[in-house]
Design a protein around this motif. Structure first.
Motif, PDB file in Angstrom:
ATOM      1  N   VAL A   1       0.846  -1.196   0.000  1.00 22.44           N
ATOM      2  CA  VAL A   1       0.000   0.000   0.000  1.00 22.44           C
ATOM      3  C   VAL A   1       0.883   1.248   0.000  1.00 22.44           C
ATOM      4  O   VAL A   1       0.621   2.211  -0.729  1.00 22.44           O
ATOM      5  N   TYR A   2       1.949   1.226   0.790  1.00 19.31           N
ATOM      6  CA  TYR A   2       2.895   2.340   0.838  1.00 19.31           C
ATOM      7  C   TYR A   2       3.499   2.595  -0.546  1.00 19.31           C
ATOM      8  O   TYR A   2       3.581   3.736  -0.991  1.00 19.31           O
ATOM      9  N   ARG A  34      -0.911  12.061   6.706  1.00 16.72           N
ATOM     10  CA  ARG A  34      -1.591  11.126   7.596  1.00 16.72           C
ATOM     11  C   ARG A  34      -0.750   9.881   7.856  1.00 16.72           C
ATOM     12  O   ARG A  34      -0.745   9.343   8.958  1.00 16.72           O
ATOM     13  N   VAL A  35      -0.018   9.435   6.855  1.00 10.83           N
ATOM     14  CA  VAL A  35       0.892   8.294   7.049  1.00 10.83           C
ATOM     15  C   VAL A  35       1.960   8.663   8.063  1.00 10.83           C
ATOM     16  O   VAL A  35       2.215   7.923   9.027  1.00 10.83           O
ATOM     17  N   VAL A  90       2.145  11.209  10.330  1.00  7.79           N
ATOM     18  CA  VAL A  90       1.655  11.530  11.665  1.00  7.79           C
ATOM     19  C   VAL A  90       1.157  10.286  12.392  1.00  7.79           C
ATOM     20  O   VAL A  90       1.517  10.019  13.536  1.00  7.79           O
ATOM     21  N   SER A  91       0.352   9.476  11.711  1.00 12.42           N
ATOM     22  CA  SER A  91      -0.205   8.291  12.377  1.00 12.42           C
ATOM     23  C   SER A  91       0.867   7.241  12.671  1.00 12.42           C
ATOM     24  O   SER A  91       0.743   6.477  13.623  1.00 12.42           O
ATOM     25  N   SER A  92       1.939   7.234  11.880  1.00 11.05           N
ATOM     26  CA  SER A  92       3.028   6.285  12.099  1.00 11.05           C
ATOM     27  C   SER A  92       4.066   6.828  13.085  1.00 11.05           C
ATOM     28  O   SER A  92       4.980   6.088  13.474  1.00 11.05           O
ATOM     29  N   GLY A  93       3.953   8.090  13.460  1.00  7.58           N
ATOM     30  CA  GLY A  93       4.879   8.671  14.419  1.00  7.58           C
ATOM     31  C   GLY A  93       6.281   8.851  13.867  1.00  7.58           C
ATOM     32  O   GLY A  93       7.264   8.620  14.585  1.00  7.58           O
TER      33      GLY A  93
END
Length: 145
Positions: free
Chosen positions: A13-14, A134-135, A137-140
């Motif tokens: 997906v990445y 979003r990738v 931020v959500s993945s830190g």
């Protein structure tokens, strides 16, 4: 709950997002958008989303593309500055509208300033940048000096 790097968990997906990002960049180039404007759009979207990783990345990319530190410094307040052309102002307003669709813009986003191809390319840049934000931020994604 700890953050999960979603790119590592689902690399296919990445890779698809990376492919979409390349396609959006190619569309911007085909539309004749200045590489500095492309980076301004990416950076402004990242600022709105509070993505430190992408802000740092696209600030560096903008500088490499020839952007000035003065313009980058006032980008969060672009409406109140005289640094940006009419084309840049409309592009930034469009990127903000895509990022925050419930926030009306004061600029006319009509075809008088941008061609349909430019509007589409800028919109795709903003859509993809929102996804990357979003990738990250959500993945830190770590942002350290």
């Amino acid at each position: 709950m700890s953050r999960v790097n979603i790119g590592e968990q689902h690399p296919a997906v990445y890779r698809e997002l990376a492919s979409l990002s390349r396609a959006a960049g190619e569309a911007a180039a085909a539309a004749g958008l200045d590489p500095r404007l492309v980076e301004l759009v990416r950076l402004r979207v990242s600022q709105l989303n509070g993505c430190a990783f992408c802000c740092r990345l696209h600030t560096r990319d903008a500088l490499r593309a020839g952007e000035t530190t003065d313009r980058l410094a006032v980008l969060p307040a672009w409406r109140e500055s005289g640094y940006f052309s009419d084309t840049e102002r409309v592009a930034l307003a469009l990127a903000e509208e895509v990022t925050r669709p419930s926030t009306p813009t004061r600029e006319d986003l009509g075809a008088e300033t941008l061609s349909p191809q430019e509007v589409s390319a800028i919109t795709w840049l903003a859509v993809v940048m929102n996804a990357w934000n979003r990738v990250a931020v959500s993945s830190g994604y770590a942002v350290v000096p």
